[in-house]
Write a protein that holds these residues in place. Structure first.
Motif, PDB file in Angstrom:
ATOM      1  N   SER A  30      -8.969 -19.300   5.090  1.00  0.00           N
ATOM      2  CA  SER A  30      -8.098 -19.298   3.910  1.00  0.00           C
ATOM      3  C   SER A  30      -6.648 -19.537   4.321  1.00  0.00           C
ATOM      4  O   SER A  30      -5.890 -20.188   3.594  1.00  0.00           O
ATOM      5  CB  SER A  30      -8.237 -18.000   3.115  1.00  0.00           C
ATOM      6  N   GLU A  31      -6.252 -19.037   5.493  1.00  0.00           N
ATOM      7  CA  GLU A  31      -4.900 -19.315   5.996  1.00  0.00           C
ATOM      8  C   GLU A  31      -4.726 -20.806   6.259  1.00  0.00           C
ATOM      9  O   GLU A  31      -3.672 -21.369   5.968  1.00  0.00           O
ATOM     10  CB  GLU A  31      -4.612 -18.492   7.265  1.00  0.00           C
ATOM     11  N   TRP A  32      -5.745 -21.428   6.845  1.00  0.00           N
ATOM     12  CA  TRP A  32      -5.683 -22.878   7.070  1.00  0.00           C
ATOM     13  C   TRP A  32      -5.468 -23.603   5.748  1.00  0.00           C
ATOM     14  O   TRP A  32      -4.617 -24.487   5.644  1.00  0.00           O
ATOM     15  CB  TRP A  32      -6.982 -23.382   7.693  1.00  0.00           C
ATOM     16  N   PHE A  33      -6.250 -23.246   4.728  1.00  0.00           N
ATOM     17  CA  PHE A  33      -6.166 -23.948   3.461  1.00  0.00           C
ATOM     18  C   PHE A  33      -4.858 -23.669   2.738  1.00  0.00           C
ATOM     19  O   PHE A  33      -4.353 -24.534   2.019  1.00  0.00           O
ATOM     20  CB  PHE A  33      -7.382 -23.650   2.591  1.00  0.00           C
ATOM     21  N   LYS A  34      -4.272 -22.505   2.946  1.00  0.00           N
ATOM     22  CA  LYS A  34      -2.944 -22.233   2.376  1.00  0.00           C
ATOM     23  C   LYS A  34      -1.920 -23.183   2.986  1.00  0.00           C
ATOM     24  O   LYS A  34      -1.052 -23.713   2.289  1.00  0.00           O
ATOM     25  CB  LYS A  34      -2.521 -20.785   2.638  1.00  0.00           C
ATOM     26  N   VAL A  35      -2.019 -23.382   4.285  1.00  0.00           N
ATOM     27  CA  VAL A  35      -1.100 -24.297   4.969  1.00  0.00           C
ATOM     28  C   VAL A  35      -1.286 -25.716   4.439  1.00  0.00           C
ATOM     29  O   VAL A  35      -0.320 -26.423   4.170  1.00  0.00           O
ATOM     30  CB  VAL A  35      -1.333 -24.250   6.501  1.00  0.00           C
ATOM     31  N   LEU A  36      -2.525 -26.117   4.262  1.00  0.00           N
ATOM     32  CA  LEU A  36      -2.813 -27.478   3.826  1.00  0.00           C
ATOM     33  C   LEU A  36      -2.584 -27.697   2.333  1.00  0.00           C
ATOM     34  O   LEU A  36      -2.619 -28.827   1.867  1.00  0.00           O
ATOM     35  CB  LEU A  36      -4.263 -27.834   4.173  1.00  0.00           C
ATOM     36  N   ALA A  37      -2.330 -26.633   1.593  1.00  0.00           N
ATOM     37  CA  ALA A  37      -2.151 -26.751   0.149  1.00  0.00           C
ATOM     38  C   ALA A  37      -0.771 -27.292  -0.238  1.00  0.00           C
ATOM     39  O   ALA A  37      -0.510 -27.498  -1.410  1.00  0.00           O
ATOM     40  CB  ALA A  37      -2.380 -25.393  -0.523  1.00  0.00           C
ATOM     41  N   ASP A  38       0.092 -27.519   0.722  1.00  0.00           N
ATOM     42  CA  ASP A  38       1.443 -28.008   0.429  1.00  0.00           C
ATOM     43  C   ASP A  38       1.514 -29.522   0.659  1.00  0.00           C
ATOM     44  O   ASP A  38       1.182 -29.997   1.752  1.00  0.00           O
ATOM     45  CB  ASP A  38       2.451 -27.297   1.335  1.00  0.00           C
ATOM     46  N   CYS A  84      -1.682 -23.721  14.010  1.00  0.00           N
ATOM     47  CA  CYS A  84      -2.377 -24.494  15.051  1.00  0.00           C
ATOM     48  C   CYS A  84      -2.529 -25.974  14.734  1.00  0.00           C
ATOM     49  O   CYS A  84      -3.052 -26.709  15.538  1.00  0.00           O
ATOM     50  CB  CYS A  84      -3.739 -23.888  15.415  1.00  0.00           C
ATOM     51  N   PHE A  85      -2.063 -26.454  13.595  1.00  0.00           N
ATOM     52  CA  PHE A  85      -2.238 -27.862  13.260  1.00  0.00           C
ATOM     53  C   PHE A  85      -1.311 -28.785  14.054  1.00  0.00           C
ATOM     54  O   PHE A  85      -1.608 -29.960  14.221  1.00  0.00           O
ATOM     55  CB  PHE A  85      -2.023 -28.106  11.764  1.00  0.00           C
ATOM     56  N   VAL A  86      -0.210 -28.237  14.535  1.00  0.00           N
ATOM     57  CA  VAL A  86       0.787 -29.034  15.245  1.00  0.00           C
ATOM     58  C   VAL A  86       1.094 -28.383  16.588  1.00  0.00           C
ATOM     59  O   VAL A  86       1.169 -27.167  16.701  1.00  0.00           O
ATOM     60  CB  VAL A  86       2.075 -29.154  14.383  1.00  0.00           C
ATOM     61  N   LYS A  87       1.260 -29.240  17.606  1.00  0.00           N
ATOM     62  CA  LYS A  87       1.674 -28.781  18.936  1.00  0.00           C
ATOM     63  C   LYS A  87       3.134 -29.172  19.157  1.00  0.00           C
ATOM     64  O   LYS A  87       3.608 -30.145  18.566  1.00  0.00           O
ATOM     65  CB  LYS A  87       0.825 -29.433  20.031  1.00  0.00           C
TER      66      LYS A  87
END
Length: 120
Positions: free
Chosen positions: A35-43, A87-90
């Motif tokens: 759910s944290e991943w999807f919150k990040v991707l919701a923008d 974790c999506f970006v390094k």
């Protein structure tokens, strides 16, 4: 209500109103994580930043990213921090600058997350 009727009612409640139902296979910990991943991707801005990074083989400096958006550097940096923390970006430091690239390991985990969530 007789004892037999009470037992039948109890079994009906345990089985659900439409019969026997399967239990969720996704743990609470997995659900919180995804759910944290999807919150990040919701923008939309973060999705566009990820798209920009994925289109470039070399890491990009924040100034290169800012030039592609109608947003200021502080706003872009805020979105990059969220993407990095999830974790999506390094990031990679080069002298006084930080360069950003897509974290392919994290991104390739998305299909697995969907499979686990949707039971496919």
């Amino acid at each position: 209500m007789t004892l037999k009727q009470a037992e039948l009612e109890q079994k009906k409640q345990e089985a659900g109103c439409c019969g026997t139902i399967a239990a969720p296979t996704l743990s609470e910990e997995q659900a919180r994580h995804y759910s944290e991943w999807f919150k990040v991707l919701a923008d939309p801005t973060r999705l566009r930043i990820l798209n920009l990074l994925s289109q470039n083989e070399e890491p990009l400096c924040v100034c290169d990213i800012v030039h592609r958006f109608d947003l200021g550097q502080p706003t872009i940096s805020h979105h990059l921090r969220i993407l990095r923390d999830s974790c999506f970006v390094k990031t990679e430091r080069r002298a006084n600058f930080i360069y950003y690239s897509i974290n392919r390991e994290c991104v390739t985990g998305l299909p697995e997350a969907i499979r686990l969530i949707m039971g496919g």
